[in-house]
Design an enzyme around this catalytic site. Structure first.
Site, short mmCIF file in Angstrom:
data_model
loop_
_atom_site.label_atom_id
_atom_site.label_comp_id
_atom_site.label_asym_id
_atom_site.label_seq_id
_atom_site.Cartn_x
_atom_site.Cartn_y
_atom_site.Cartn_z
N ASP A 166 63.18 -10.12 59.09
CA ASP A 166 64.16 -11.18 58.85
C ASP A 166 63.54 -12.57 58.96
OD1 ASP A 166 66.05 -9.20 58.56
OD2 ASP A 166 66.93 -9.48 60.56
N ARG A 167 64.13 -13.51 58.27
CA ARG A 167 63.63 -14.90 58.31
C ARG A 167 63.59 -15.47 59.73
NH1 ARG A 167 65.17 -19.75 54.03
NH2 ARG A 167 63.58 -21.21 54.77
#
Length: 224
Positions: A60-61
């Site tokens: 995930d970012r």
């Protein structure tokens, strides 16, 4: 970019992604880690044509830590299959609030992605359209106000760690989307270790560990 490369050989490249960096391009249009590395390699190696770099898996970012890229199409096929077969073990760290939870626990839920808000809906039992999500956590350090969890994934679902820990009552520090109280700065999980990545023609099994984000006092305390 050079300092983010943790490991590299003729077949693969492992990068320590920073919090907030995109693994690959999305609708935001922000430059991705994939494009940044390609540009770096093109200049470093003075390559006249396009640089091949295949994404083996995603994180995930808001997550920092290790991301594996393949440098050849053959390596991409092999490494992708290894991840699918769970031959690559992925270990994560997460900082959560200091709550009364078991020292270690295997969590089994069923997750369904809500496309509208890009969030995983968690169900306690099998539900139509939901996929089984399994992880095991261990409390490996106790700080004044937080616990450090080490997490091993048995499955790889959308927002799995964030969603399952939130459902258990311990959302990851700073993860507003999954119920954590507001605090300035990023405090999301770290993709800590990759084991079973094969290099040098896939004849040598290697273990790669990333340092935690050094610009955060709590993460530094976790690593001490």
């Amino acid at each position: 970019m050079k300092e983010q490369i943790i490991y590299e050989d003729n077949h693969l490249l492992v990068v320590n992604k920073k919090v907030g960096q995109l693994v690959q391009g999305d609708k935001t249009g922000d430059e991705s880690l994939l494009e940044s590395i390609k540009n770096f390699i093109k200049i470093r190696d003075a390559k006249p044509g396009n640089v091949f770099l295949g994404l083996v898996h995603r994180i995930d970012r808001p997550t920092s830590g290790l991301v594996i890229y393949a440098k050849t199409s053959k390596a991409l096929s092999r490494l992708t299959q290894m991840v699918k077969n769970r031959e690559v073990k992925k270990t994560y760290w997460a900082v959560v609030g200091k709550e009364m939870i078991p020292q270690n626990q295997r969590l089994v839920h069923y997750l369904k992605k809500n496309e509208k808000n890009n969030k995983a809906i968690v169900f306690p039992k099998a539900t139509e359209g939901a996929k089984e999500a399994i992880l095991t956590y261990n409390v490996i350090k106790t700080l004044d106000n937080y616990l450090l969890l080490e997490i091993d994934l048995e499955t790889g679902r959308h927002h799995q760690i964030r969603a399952q820990l939130s459902k258990t009552g311990v959302p990851i520090k700073g993860d507003l989307k999954y119920g954590a109280p507001f605090q300035s700065g990023w405090r999301y999980q770290s993709s800590r270790k990759k084991t079973g990545v094969y290099s040098s023609g896939y004849q040598r099994k290697i273990e790669i560990t990333a340092p935690v984000p050094q610009n955060d006092a709590i993460w530094r305390a976790c690593e001490e």
